[in-house]
Design a protein around this motif. Structure first.
Motif, PDB file in Angstrom:
ATOM      1  N   VAL A 129       1.785  -4.771   2.216  1.00 23.72           N
ATOM      2  CA  VAL A 129       2.298  -3.457   1.845  1.00 23.72           C
ATOM      3  C   VAL A 129       3.776  -3.563   1.505  1.00 23.72           C
ATOM      4  CG1 VAL A 129       2.612  -1.062   2.572  1.00 23.72           C
ATOM      5  CG2 VAL A 129       0.617  -2.355   3.358  1.00 23.72           C
ATOM      6  N   ALA A 131       6.964  -1.199  -0.875  1.00 23.87           N
ATOM      7  CA  ALA A 131       7.301   0.090  -1.473  1.00 23.87           C
ATOM      8  C   ALA A 131       7.928  -0.149  -2.836  1.00 23.87           C
ATOM      9  CB  ALA A 131       8.269   0.869  -0.574  1.00 23.87           C
ATOM     10  N   CYS A 159      -0.590  -3.914  -1.931  1.00 25.03           N
ATOM     11  CA  CYS A 159      -0.555  -2.452  -1.941  1.00 25.03           C
ATOM     12  C   CYS A 159       0.894  -2.001  -2.079  1.00 25.03           C
ATOM     13  CB  CYS A 159      -1.182  -1.906  -0.660  1.00 25.03           C
ATOM     14  SG  CYS A 159      -1.039  -0.142  -0.439  1.00 25.03           S
ATOM     15  N   ASN A 161       3.358   1.160  -1.924  1.00 22.67           N
ATOM     16  CA  ASN A 161       3.456   2.528  -1.424  1.00 22.67           C
ATOM     17  C   ASN A 161       4.579   3.286  -2.138  1.00 22.67           C
ATOM     18  OD1 ASN A 161       2.931   4.763   0.194  1.00 22.67           O
ATOM     19  ND2 ASN A 161       4.249   4.036   1.851  1.00 22.67           N
ATOM     20  N   LYS A 162       4.586   4.610  -1.940  1.00 25.29           N
ATOM     21  CA  LYS A 162       5.591   5.522  -2.482  1.00 25.29           C
ATOM     22  C   LYS A 162       5.591   5.544  -4.007  1.00 25.29           C
ATOM     23  CE  LYS A 162       8.470   4.650   1.595  1.00 25.29           C
ATOM     24  NZ  LYS A 162       9.818   4.340   2.123  1.00 25.29           N
ATOM     25  N   ILE A 188      -0.248   3.409  -4.070  1.00 27.33           N
ATOM     26  CA  ILE A 188      -0.647   4.474  -3.157  1.00 27.33           C
ATOM     27  C   ILE A 188       0.581   5.303  -2.793  1.00 27.33           C
ATOM     28  CG2 ILE A 188      -2.462   3.019  -2.162  1.00 27.33           C
ATOM     29  CD1 ILE A 188      -0.662   2.867   0.381  1.00 27.33           C
ATOM     30  N   SER A 189       0.310   6.432  -2.206  1.00 29.31           N
ATOM     31  CA  SER A 189       1.357   7.259  -1.605  1.00 29.31           C
ATOM     32  C   SER A 189       0.795   7.839  -0.326  1.00 29.31           C
ATOM     33  CB  SER A 189       1.800   8.379  -2.558  1.00 29.31           C
ATOM     34  OG  SER A 189       2.711   9.251  -1.906  1.00 29.31           O
ATOM     35  N   VAL A 190       1.321   7.354   0.801  1.00 25.42           N
ATOM     36  CA  VAL A 190       0.834   7.844   2.087  1.00 25.42           C
ATOM     37  C   VAL A 190       1.203   9.313   2.264  1.00 25.42           C
ATOM     38  CG1 VAL A 190       0.967   7.554   4.590  1.00 25.42           C
ATOM     39  CG2 VAL A 190       0.977   5.540   3.102  1.00 25.42           C
ATOM     40  N   GLY A 217       6.341   1.774   5.046  1.00 27.62           N
ATOM     41  CA  GLY A 217       5.272   2.717   5.355  1.00 27.62           C
ATOM     42  C   GLY A 217       4.025   2.109   5.950  1.00 27.62           C
ATOM     43  N   LEU A 221       0.789   4.272   6.987  1.00 28.21           N
ATOM     44  CA  LEU A 221      -0.511   3.991   6.368  1.00 28.21           C
ATOM     45  C   LEU A 221      -1.589   3.834   7.429  1.00 28.21           C
ATOM     46  CD1 LEU A 221      -2.303   3.328   3.962  1.00 28.21           C
ATOM     47  CD2 LEU A 221      -1.476   0.960   4.078  1.00 28.21           C
TER      48      LEU A 221
END
Length: 399
Positions: A129, A131, A159, A161-162, A188-190, A217, A221
């Motif tokens: 993960v 960002a 993955c 994030n944000k 993705i965006s948690v 994150g 997540l």
């Protein structure tokens, strides 16, 4: 007299946490049967005593939120043979006490994968993960995590994030760049619940290790995937643009749709302890070049050698050179520790602990032996007596 052999049924489970000398084992469950007011469980994977443990699949199956957890000890026999019980191990449990939630681990099934840091067995994939913003995506840091993940030999799922903080054009540029690296990222965006269900699909019925730098994150997540575990969410430091270290232990958490998820203790820069010869194979784009062509020298480390199949016209080649220096330094340190004539020596600290310390320069700091000191003093006394006889001769007076 003829008769049928009586088989002993054994229960299987997965170690989800290790606490001192106790092991939390999540039992495989097929059905729960209430008998005399006590909840009894039957394993979904029950084996006969005559079966070979090596023939069983070490992958957990049929785990559900209602699966019982037993706090188990390890049989003395396992301790005598040096069999370690790790998080993620598939184990055979004997003498289950469903009322008090106790049991004993009697056998550890063969592992199909093993991670040392963190120490988890039977991992199927690593969920890496990062960002895309806040903190910003750093290519060299991402490469270091990817190389470490590739070195484990398990599948890697990237993955990002944000994704709600960047535009569609920026997302496309990042995606094209990482595709050239050999990875297809999942954005993705948690906070806005974007593609969280898709992540859950990838994790179903697998043991997954989640990793990545602090502040991207990871804990958020996990809270989205498993809402009832209540992990602490680290605050992002304004000065360093990185999160504080909030995860301090390794534990497998069960997902509602099946599968186990492990959060790793946060770290900013994973160690690269691979050999210089292995490093190039952890770059997918370099593996393609080596599959299509061969270097002139079999021991080529793809740095300055002529006719090298891995030329420097790919983006992460500079990352490779930087990591190669780290790998060469690690190899030199390892060789020095293995060489008894090196500048390091092994010092025992007691209680089975030892560490390497620099050797002192020969004959510079060595303490003089007491015998040598005594001999020097005796010579000094003799020399002083000889001098006394020369300058102050003994006078013989007549009687």
């Amino acid at each position: 007299m003829t008769g049928k052999s009586v088989s002993t049924k054994q229960l299987l489970g997965t170690v989800v946490a290790v606490q001192a000398n106790f092991y939390r084992v999540q039992m495989d469950e097929e059905e729960g049967v209430r008998s005399s007011g006590v909840q009894e469980f039957r394993s979904s994977e029950i084996i006969e005593s005559s079966s070979s443990p090596s023939s069983l699949s070490p992958v957990p199956c049929h785990l559900s939120p209602s699966s019982p957890i037993l706090l188990c000890t390890r049989r003395t026999r396992l301790k005598k043979i040096g069999q370690q019980v790790m998080v993620g191990d598939r184990v055979i449990v004997e003498e289950p006490d469903w009322t008090d939630g106790r049991g004993a681990v009697s056998e550890v099934l063969p592992r199909h994968s093993l991670l040392n840091r963190p120490a988890i067995a039977n991992v199927n994939q690593i969920l890496l993960v990062f960002a895309v913003a806040d903190p910003p995506l750093e290519p060299i840091q991402l490469s270091r995590f990817l190389i470490k993940a590739e070195s484990t030999g398990v599948d890697v799922l990237l993955c990002l994030n944000k994704c709600d903080l960047v535009s569609l054009e920026e997302k496309q540029q990042i995606s094209d760049r990482l595709m050239a690296w050999g990875y297809q990222p999942l954005f993705i965006s948690v906070q806005n619940s974007i593609n969280i269900d898709q992540i859950a699909t990838y994790l179903q019925d697998k043991i997954t290790v989640i990793a990545g730098p602090s502040g991207v994150g990871k804990s958020s997540l996990i809270n989205s995937l498993i809402p009832d575990i209540n992990l602490r969410v680290g605050e992002v430091s304004g000065k360093l643009a990185r999160g504080r270290h909030t995860t301090r232990h390794v534990e497998l958490f069960e997902m509602s749709e099946g599968g186990l998820l492990a959060d790793t203790p946060g770290f900013n820069q994973p160690d690269l302890d691979c050999s210089p010869q292995e490093l190039i194979h952890y770059f997918p784009e370099a593996r393609e070049r080596l599959a299509a062509a061969h270097c002139r020298f079999s021991d080529c480390i793809h740095k300055d050698e002529p006719d090298c199949a891995v030329s420097g016209d790919w983006e992460r080649y500079q990352h490779y050179l930087e990591f190669l220096d780290d790998a060469l330094a690690h190899q030199n340190q390892t060789n020095q520790q293995a060489d008894p004539e090196s500048s390091l020596k092994l010092i025992s600290k007691g209680k089975g602990q030892s560490q390497y310390e620099p050797k002192l320069e020969s004959k510079k700091y060595r303490r003089i032996a007491r015998k040598t000191q005594l001999q020097d003093l005796q010579e000094l006394y003799r020399d002083s007596e000889d001098l006394s006889n020369i300058f102050y001769p003994t006078l013989t007076l007549p009687l």
